[in-house]
Structure formats: structure tokens, C-alpha cells
Scaffold this motif. Structure first.
Motif, mmCIF file in Angstrom:
data_model
loop_
_atom_site.group_PDB
_atom_site.id
_atom_site.type_symbol
_atom_site.label_atom_id
_atom_site.label_comp_id
_atom_site.label_asym_id
_atom_site.label_seq_id
_atom_site.Cartn_x
_atom_site.Cartn_y
_atom_site.Cartn_z
ATOM 1 N N ASP A 1 8.620 30.336 -9.834
ATOM 2 C CA ASP A 1 9.265 29.906 -10.846
ATOM 3 C C ASP A 1 9.449 30.344 -12.235
ATOM 4 O O ASP A 1 8.494 30.088 -13.137
ATOM 5 N N ALA B 1 11.545 31.218 -14.643
ATOM 6 C CA ALA B 1 12.220 30.082 -15.774
ATOM 7 C C ALA B 1 11.174 29.262 -16.312
ATOM 8 O O ALA B 1 10.907 28.954 -17.575
ATOM 9 N N ASN B 2 10.399 28.479 -15.348
ATOM 10 C CA ASN B 2 9.398 27.485 -16.061
ATOM 11 C C ASN B 2 7.934 28.107 -16.200
ATOM 12 O O ASN B 2 6.940 27.252 -16.230
ATOM 13 N N GLY C 1 3.001 18.506 -12.611
ATOM 14 C CA GLY C 1 4.040 19.107 -11.648
ATOM 15 C C GLY C 1 4.114 20.411 -12.679
ATOM 16 O O GLY C 1 3.340 21.034 -13.108
ATOM 17 N N LYS C 2 5.526 21.043 -12.773
ATOM 18 C CA LYS C 2 5.891 22.095 -13.510
ATOM 19 C C LYS C 2 5.913 21.521 -15.166
ATOM 20 O O LYS C 2 6.073 22.081 -15.977
ATOM 21 N N HIS C 3 5.849 20.143 -15.356
ATOM 22 C CA HIS C 3 5.901 19.540 -16.787
ATOM 23 C C HIS C 3 4.565 19.734 -17.332
ATOM 24 O O HIS C 3 3.442 19.727 -16.544
ATOM 25 N N LEU C 4 4.326 19.659 -18.707
ATOM 26 C CA LEU C 4 2.959 19.719 -19.531
ATOM 27 C C LEU C 4 2.622 18.165 -19.500
ATOM 28 O O LEU C 4 3.420 17.505 -19.327
ATOM 29 N N ASP C 5 1.293 18.167 -19.568
ATOM 30 C CA ASP C 5 0.617 16.954 -19.979
ATOM 31 C C ASP C 5 1.087 15.925 -18.939
ATOM 32 O O ASP C 5 2.190 15.253 -18.912
ATOM 33 N N SER D 1 8.558 14.588 -20.836
ATOM 34 C CA SER D 1 8.086 15.868 -20.495
ATOM 35 C C SER D 1 8.349 16.028 -19.155
ATOM 36 O O SER D 1 8.254 15.286 -18.122
ATOM 37 N N ILE D 2 9.155 17.275 -18.958
ATOM 38 C CA ILE D 2 9.843 17.902 -17.857
ATOM 39 C C ILE D 2 9.553 19.337 -17.765
ATOM 40 O O ILE D 2 8.990 19.778 -18.508
ATOM 41 N N ALA D 3 9.827 19.985 -16.692
ATOM 42 C CA ALA D 3 9.702 21.357 -16.393
ATOM 43 C C ALA D 3 10.624 21.853 -17.479
ATOM 44 O O ALA D 3 12.060 21.537 -17.636
ATOM 45 N N PRO D 4 10.300 22.743 -18.270
ATOM 46 C CA PRO D 4 11.215 23.398 -19.558
ATOM 47 C C PRO D 4 12.642 23.696 -19.382
ATOM 48 O O PRO D 4 13.621 23.232 -20.010
ATOM 49 N N ALA D 5 12.730 24.399 -18.370
ATOM 50 C CA ALA D 5 14.127 25.080 -18.085
ATOM 51 C C ALA D 5 15.202 23.914 -17.741
ATOM 52 O O ALA D 5 16.422 24.234 -17.886
#
Lengths: 498, 403
Positions: A115, A117-118, A195-199, B295-299
Motif C-alpha cells: 500500500d 498510498a499509506n 494496523g495501517k494507522h499510527l499509535d 487515528s486511521i490509515a492516512p489515505a
């Protein structure tokens, strides 16, 4: 075998081997439950080859569901499990147990999601560290932590060991580059963290799992952060005739606000062993050789190289070569990267130690190490991740000489005690495993260790995952959990409780 | 209500916790109280840690700082600045109960793990923590980690305590890795982008080799409140040595030119705007019933906003290239929008929402922190029970107690 003893195998488990194997074969096809001696032999050791032990059986699961069922079965049976990635651990973290099932995760070998983009990759744990970079480099990305074994070591093993590498000064360790995991607890329960999120949310279980050496859970999926590769990298190779001045130069570079991509130092024995091996033009008469690599945009690298040159010259560098091509830069690194095999050529065996020290203690530690070398009658060569104070003394010995492994181990223990005494740590990146297990009390009190074990108890109350590693003494969780406080009576935590 | 406890020494702290264990008295560890309004409301006896204060070790050459938990973060920031260094994760500013601005105390910063815009590049508070000394809920002082950057000796328990909201142990000392401050910075601004276009721009910029250290998008009204840009503002920050910043600003400007008209924000203005982005929770220009930190996947930022916008009356701002979404809810709803927001998060692949502003009476019933799947929740509960078997450290603050 050397000085390190493993816990006495459980006789009932050994006696019940057939039933355990039968149970495992109800979960996995027969060819993925290895029990014959020839099939087990390749699994008897990891990268810490001085110690060997045949496991009870080897299982090769391919899915999270299989891992979950195997662990639930072993949990119900009270059977120990040793998780294993590529088996490159230098501290015996994946050493099998005679009464334990060895679980190889190397069939989890697929990258699941790239991914860009992320800036994240979701991968199975058996994919190699370098395999992640290979999968994303066509788009100019890479995975930053680069342990020297990156061609072979698995990302799951990196999670277990919190692996570093020469670039960790600037880009961090595994723990700073992992966003999430799926993991199976010893009970068979599957948890997803981050997951793909931070923190990640809740307690920082990712922080606890990364570096837990396979004692807390079996990781079945990893989400890592990938980074855009720097535009360029150049290195400078600097010789000093005084180790202390080399150390001071490192401090000056850091103090100037420069965080190099890599900053490595070698002492005279290591320089000469490397030069004998790869012939890259290392200055043989230097007391210390410093390689500083700067990466980033070309303008920045060129600018900082000038500043680094000025700083090392002010510290009396006897020579200073700046790479003018990528080939030349890689040449600087060739000797450093070949340091371990180079030392392997001049000695039948060597022990690779892994202490961390405050950089300012370097000269003192090297001087004291030379005294210890004379005392134990064994040679030592040093390579040093100078930027972050991670020292790798290579102790040269010959296992064919009776008692020499034990002497080398004693010498190694003395070095690590020295590292702790100057304010450092027992291990910077190789892990505790069995190698440094019995030295843990040098750094931690019983109360410190009991709090670490409480993490273990929260994850694996029956202590079936990789026991005998990391902790010098195993206590049953119930025993550890006792806290007798009666109304009005204050406890005395300074008194040992076990 | 008792007088708050205020230990002057580690030994006093240990004795107070032991007393609390013996008497079954729940404690609420507190520094400046800047985050007292976050979490489920609790009515525990205050354990004021501000007397455990001071820097115990600072070695700029080694990039190492050890500091007592009750030390004001503002003091530490000032000390580091004298040496051209900083806590790189940009601890945000908060409001004390008395109304004064404060970054809180070191202990509060570590136990809540809130980081500012540069978190995108350098990691969070927890990424810079090297060691912690603490007293657990067993009234036992222990240490974890150490004072060196590279250390894998035992479990990474100091990181494990970060973000634990004082529910596992009370920190007394924390050692950090600090970093040199960037010599200079500048930012690029693109005005007038809609959320989807802004997310695309930030996502594209993060895939360039120009080493963007912060990326944020402010809608028109929030941009108007904290900047003079006069339109929706998408901002990209570049930091480092002057020649490098200049070169990267030039190359990034070209690379993102197709996204809109790119303007340069010079050093001082850049610092000011990122400070304001860091401190968005202070924004008091808009009436709101709740402020969520997502807080999520940025895109996925724009998609998330779309999913929510039809169902709730809200304002959004994006930081961390979209990985951090601030949501100001203006509707009066029973759950402050929790369900709509959390369903939307699940719909974009997962993440979590934390309620940062919300009335105490609502925080009794609304999950302030993201509810966890059962296996994970019980694992967390077991960890809590191991460190605090008597349940005296901030019980009910993170996990809503059954009523």
C-alpha cells in the motif's frame, strides 16, 4: 557444550510424545509434523551454534487457523512451544527444547498487501527482511531496519528480537517501524493490534510484543512502515591513531546536529582481519577506523560531508577519504560488513557479543577489554555501531581446546558486566535468548524482573511459550502473583520475594 | 474528599501506594491536570506528582535526557532549546484546570502518548522513551529499559507503560532519546483544496523523497481561526539544514505542482502555523459538543470524513498526512457521535477514536477510548491485573467500569 544450562525436560511430556504427535497430526498433514531424527536434525540449533538441542517435534503451519489450533492443543496438553523464524538468532532465542514443539513460521512466506498510498506493507512473518524491500523497491521504497542477516532473517523474527541494523541510528529499530500485528496467544486466541494507522489503541502491546523473543505470542501477520529511499548516499572513511579521539569525533558529529544514516567504528584487530579478507584499502596501522554514511538529497549529503570532514580533521584524523562513487562507498562498507566472516578466518571459532555503552565510555571500555583479553588469554576484535553505542566484541577461541568455550563465555560475561557498569545494556540488538539469560540480574533487580515476568503472565499464564529463554529463573505465575498486605502493614519491596 | 496526596520522595510515593493497596483506596496520579477531562470520569484520591521534579541527567552529546516525572514539559523544552535540541514529537499544549496553558508534566506526557505534527516523521512519545522507573500497583518500585538508545534487554516494558493513563504504574523517572532541532524549516501551502484533493496531495507528497516532516489540511473556517491564509489550507513542512531545506522545497514544489498553485511559507510563519496545528485542541472559536481524535490509515481521511458528514454535523481537520483526523461534533447526540464515527472508522479499514473534549456526564456512558475485541480486551485486563491486582491505579479511567 558451554556454561548455559537449559531447564530439565519434563519427563511426562517426553513419555507422552506419541500422543502429542498424534494430536498435532490431527491438525496438520503428516508431512508438516516432523518427528524423525533426520528430519529434526536441521532444526537443532539457530545462529548461536555453540548450543544444540533436538526438539520433540517440528510443526510447519501455513495459516493463522493452524497456528491457533496447534497452540490451543499444546496449551491444553501443557506442552511447550518454541516459535522460530529463519533461525538466525545470535542469542539462542530459537534453540529448541527437548520437551517442546518447535513451530517454524517460514511457510508464512507471502506479502499480503503493498500500500504505497499509506506507505505500509502487510506481510506474513516468514518473509525475509530484505524480501520486503525487494517487493517495494521498484517504486523507490524500502523497509528501513537492516540487520546484517537481512537476506535470510524473517520479519517475524525481527519482531521477536526488535532487530536493528547499521541504519537504526537515523531510522530506528523494528519497534519504530512496525504499525501492527496479528498474533496468536498460547491459548489459541487470535488478536489484532494496530494496523495501517499510527499509535495503536489501548495499552502499547505492540511495544511489549516487539522484542519479546517469542515468549508472549506467535506473530502471524505484520504491518510495517515503508519509506521512500533517500536520493543519494555517500560515505567518508576516517582513520585515527587514537581510539578516544575517534570516539570524540563521533560525539562532535552528533553534537553538531548531524544524524548520519550509519556511523560504524572498527578497532585495529578488526580492521586488519577485514583488510586481510576483502582488500579494500583499510589503513592497517590505524587504531580506529570510522565509517560515516550520510543519506538524503544530494545537496544535503554534500553539505554535511564537508562538515563531517572538518569535524574529524579537528580531532586529528590521520586519513579521511570521501566516497566519490557508489562503488567506492560500498567498498568502504565491504570490510565492515565482512568483519564477522573475516574474524572467522583468523580463528576457528568466535563469540559475538552485543553490549551497548554510552559513547563517551568507549575508550575506557576498550582499554579494560584489552586487560580482560590478557587475563583470559583470548584475543578480541571490536566492531561498533558508534552512533548508538552498540559494541560487538568478537572473542576468538578454539572449541577444540578443552575449556576454551567456557573461558570465552566467561570473558564475554565480563565484557557485558562492564557494559552495564558504565551505564549501558547487556544487549543492543541480538536479544537475551539463552546467551545472556543468566546475566539479567546484572542489569535488573529481582523486582524489576518480576515486573517483566508479569507481562509474561498476562500473555502466557502457563509459561509454555519459549520457556528457558530471557529469564534466569522461572517462577509460576501464581507464585509470582502473591501479594500479602494486611490492613495498615506496609510491604517491604526492597526485600526479595523469591 | 481527602486532601490530595503529594509525595516528596520516591519512598513516600511507594508508601502512599502501599497504603492505598492496604486500604483499597483508588488513586488518580496527576501532574498539571491538563488532560483531566479525557477518559471516563473518576473520583479517586489525587496523587499529585509535581514534587518529583527535575532533570537528573542531560548529556547533549549522547542525545540522552533523564527527567523526573513531575517536571513541567515546558521546562524541559526550554532546557533542550538552550542546547539546540528538542523532544522531536512536539508535545502539544493543553489547558490546566486553572486556565493557564501548559504542556503538562513529563509523566502526563508519557502516560497519555499525545504527539504533535512531526509524529508523522519521527514517531510518537513512546518511540523516544528509552527507560522508565515507576512504582506499580503492587507498591513495588521497578525500572525498565535503560539510558542507551539501543537496548533489547528484556521486554520493552518502558514502551509498554506509555499511553497507559496511570493505570499500570506511577512513573517517577523517564529517560528519553532527544534529537537536534532542525536548523531551519519552511512549508509549502496549497489553498482552496477540498478534503479529497487535499488527501491526494498529502498522500502524493509523502511518497516523494523530499522527507516531508508534517502534512496537514485545515478547512476554511479552521484555517481562518489559526492562520491568515483565508482559505482551506493544505500544508507540507520541510525541515533540516538550510541548503537541504531550500533544495527540497524547490523539488517538492515542482513535484506537487499539478495539485494546485504552490506557495512558500518561510521559516517563522512555518513555525507559527505548525505550532497552531499542534495545539488544535486549544481552539475555542467554535461551539462544539465533542472533539474526537481519530487515528486511521492516512489515505482514508477524506473518505472517512464523507462517511461521517452525512450523519453528523461536524468540522474536520487533518494532521499526520490524514492519519490523524480531528472531529469537532456540533450536534447534540446521546453518544457524542461515537457510533457514527466508529462505524466510519471500521468502514475505512480500522483505527481508533478517542474523545478529547466531551461533557463529564456523557463520558460516563460513552466509550472514551476505542472499545476492543473481546480477546484483546481481556488481554489488556490481565495486564492491568498483573500490575495492579488491587485495582487502585486509576480504575475506570481507560475502561468503563460495569455499572
Amino acid at each position: 557444550m558451554g556454561l548455559i544450562a537449559m531447564p530439565e525436560p519434563d519427563r511426562a511430556t517426553l513419555a507422552g510424545r506419541e500422543a502429542i504427535v498424534a494430536g498435532l497430526r490431527r491438525i496438520l498433514p503428516a508431512e508438516r509434523v516432523v518427528v524423525d531424527e533426520r528430519g529434526l536434525r536441521p532444526w537443532e540449533t539457530d545462529g548461536f551454534t555453540a548450543y544444540k538441542q533436538m526438539p520433540l517435534a517440528v510443526v510447519l503451519p501455513e495459516t493463522t487457523e493452524e497456528v491457533s489450533r496447534i497452540l490451543a492443543f499444546c496449551h491444553a496438553q501443557g506442552t511447550k512451544v518454541v516459535p522460530r523464524g529463519a533461525g538466525t538468532s545470535l542469542s539462542g532465542g530459537a534453540l529448541p527444547l527437548a520437551d517442546g514443539v518447535l513451530m517454524s513460521m517460514m511457510r508464512f512466506n507471502k506479502i499480503l498487501d503493498i500500500d504505497f498510498a499509506n506507505r505500509a506493507v502487510v506481510t506474513q512473518p516468514g518473509v525475509t527482511n530484505l524480501g520486503i524491500t525487494r517487493a517495494v523497491e521498484h517504486n523507490g521504497f524500502y523497509y528501513a531496519p537492516d540487520p546484517s542477516s537481512q537476506i535470510a532473517c524473517s520479519i517475524g523474527g525481527n519482531v521477536a528480537e526488535n532487530s536493528g541494523g547499521v541504519h537504526s541510528l537515523k531510522y530506528g529499530l523494528t519497534t519504530n517501524n512496525v504499525l501492527g500485528v496479528e498474533a496468536v496467544l498460547m491459548t489459541g486466541e487470535v488478536v489484532r493490534i494496530g494496523g495501517k494507522h499510527l499509535d495503536s489503541e489501548g495499552y502499547d502491546l505492540l511495544g511489549l510484543i516487539i522484542g519479546s523473543e517469542g515468549l508472549l505470542c506467535v506473530v502471524t501477520e505484520v504491518t510495517v512502515r515503508i519509506l521512500k529511499a533517500p536520493e543519494t548516499a555517500r560515505a567518508v572513511m576516517v582513520a585515527f591513531d587514537d581510539v578516544e579521539e575517534a570516539g570524540n569525533a563521533v560525539a562532535d558529529i552528533i553534537a553538531a546536529g548531524i544524524i548520519p544514516g550509519g556511523m560504524e567504528m572498527m578497532d585495529k584487530p578488526a580492521i586488519n582481519a577485514a583488510e586481510d579478507f576483502v582488500h579494500v584499502g583499510y589503513p592497517r596501522d590505524a587504531e580506529a577506523l570510522l565509517i560515516v554514511e550520510l543519506d538524503g538529497p544530494k545537496v544535503e549529503v554534500d553539505y554535511l560531508l564537508q562538515r563531517v570532514e572538518a569535524l574529524v580533521n579537528a580531532r586529528g584524523a590521520t586519513s579521511c577519504r570521501v566516497s566519490t562513487s557508489d562503488a567506492e562507498r560500498l567498498g568502504f562498507w565491504a570490510g565492515r560488513k565482512a568483519a564477522f566472516p573475516a574474524v572467522g578466518r583468523i580463528s576457528p571459532d568466535y563469540l559475538c557479543m552485543d553490549g551497548t555503552i554510552p559513547r563517551k565510555a568507549l575508550a575506557h571500555v576498550l582499554k579494560r577489554m584489552n586487560e580482560l583479553s590478557a587475563h583470559h588469554g583470548l584475543r578480541v576484535a571490536n566492531v561498533f555501531h558508534a552512533g548508538d553505542g552498540n559494541l560487538h566484541p568478537l572473542i576468538l577461541y578454539d572449541a577444540n581446546n578443552p575449556g576454551e568455550l567456557e573461558t570465552a563465555e566467561e570473558f564475554g560475561a565480563d565484557i557485558l558486566k562492564l557494559c552495564v557498569a558504565v551505564g549501558g545494556a547487556l544487549t543492543g540488538e541480538h536479544g537475551v535468548g539463552i546467551e545472556k539469560r543468566d546475566l539479567m540480574p546484572e542489569m535488573f533487580t529481582d523486582v524489576d524482573l518480576s515486573h517483566q515476568m508479569r507481562v509474561k503472565c498476562a500473555f502466557d499464564g502457563k509459561q509454555l511459550l519459549n520457556p528457558g529463554k530471557m529469564f534466569p529463573v522461572l517462577h509460576r505465575c501464581a507464585e509470582l502473583g502473591r501479594m500479602h498486605i494486611h490492613r495498615g502493614e506496609l510491604p517491604f519491596p526492597e526485600l526479595p520475594r523469591f | 474528599m481527602h486532601q490530595p496526596l503529594k509525595p516528596a520522595t520516591d519512598a513516600e510515593l511507594r508508601d502512599m501506594i502501599a497504603e492505598a493497596v492496604a486500604t483499597g483506596t483508588p488513586l488518580a496520579p496527576v501532574g498539571h491536570g491538563t488532560k483531566a477531562g479525557i477518559g471516563h470520569p473518576v473520583n479517586h484520591l489525587s496523587l499529585d506528582l509535581t514534587a518529583l521534579s527535575g532533570v537528573t541527567l542531560y548529556e547533549p552529546d549522547e542525545l540522552i535526557l533523564s527527567v523526573r516525572a513531575g517536571t513541567p514539559v515546558d521546562d524541559v523544552v526550554a532546557l533542550l532549546a538552550e542546547h539546540g535540541q528538542e523532544l522531536p514529537f512536539e508535545p502539544p499544549m493543553w489547558i490546566r484546570p486553572d486556565g493557564a496553558e501548559s504542556r503538562g508534566t513529563i509523566g502526563g506526557m508519557v502516560m497519555t502518548n499525545f504527539s504533535g505534527p512531526r509524529r508523522l516523521k519521527v514517531g510518537a512519545v513512546r518511540d523516544q522513551v528509552l527507560g522508565i522507573s515507576a512504582v506499580s500497583g503492587r507498591a513495588e518500585p521497578f525500572k525498565a529499559g535503560g539510558r542507551v538508545v539501543k537496548n533489547v534487554t528484556g521486554y520493552d516494558l518502558s514502551r509498554g507503560l506509555c499511553g497507559s493513563w496511570g493505570t499500570l504504574a506511577v512513573a517517577t523517572d523517564v529517560t528519553f532519546k532527544v534529537l537536534p532541532k532542525a536548523e531551519t524549516e519552511a512549508s509549502l501551502l496549497v489553498r482552496g483544496l477540498a478534503p479529497a484533493a487535499a488527501t491526494s496531495l498529502m498522500t502524493a507528497a509523502m511518497q516523494e523523497p523530499d522527507d516531508v516532516s508534517s502534512a496537514a489540511h485545515l478547512p476554511p473556517d479552521i484555517a481562518a481561526a489559526i492562520t491568515s491564509f483565508g482559505a482551506a489550507s493544505t500544508l507540507l513542512r520541510i525541515e533540516g539544514f538550510a541548503p537541504s531545506v531550500k533544495a527540497r522545497i524547490a523539488s517538492l514544489s515542482k513535484r506537487i505542482a499539478r495539485h494546485g498553485s504552490v506557495e512558500l511559507i518561510e521559516e517563522q510563519a512555518s513555525r507559527a502555523v505548525w505550532r497552531a496545528v499542534s495545539d488544535l485542541t486549544l481552539l475555542s472559536d467554535f461551539q462544539h459538543t465533542a472533539l474526537w481524535r481519530v487515528s486511521i490509515a492516512p489515505a482514508a481521511a477524506a473518505v472517512l470524513s464523507d462517511k461521517i458528514a452525512g450523519k453528523l454535523s461536524t468540522r474536520f481537520a487533518y494532521d499526520w498526512s490524514g492519519g490523524l483526523v480531528w472531529i469537532w461534533v456540533t450536534d447534540e447526540t446521546d453518544d457524542l457521535g461515537a457510533k457514527v464515527i466508529r462505524d466510519a472508522i471500521a468502514g475505512v479499514g480500522g483505527g481508533h477514536a478517542t474523545l478529547v473534549h466531551g461533557p463529564a456526564e456523557k463520558r460516563v456512558t460513552v466509550d472514551v477510548f476505542e472499545p476492543q475485541a473481546p480477546a484483546l480486551a481481556t488481554l489488556n485486563a490481565r495486564l492491568k491485573n498483573q500490575f495492579d491486582p488491587a485495582g487502585i491505579l486509576n480504575p475506570g479511567r481507560m475502561v468503563r467500569e460495569a455499572r
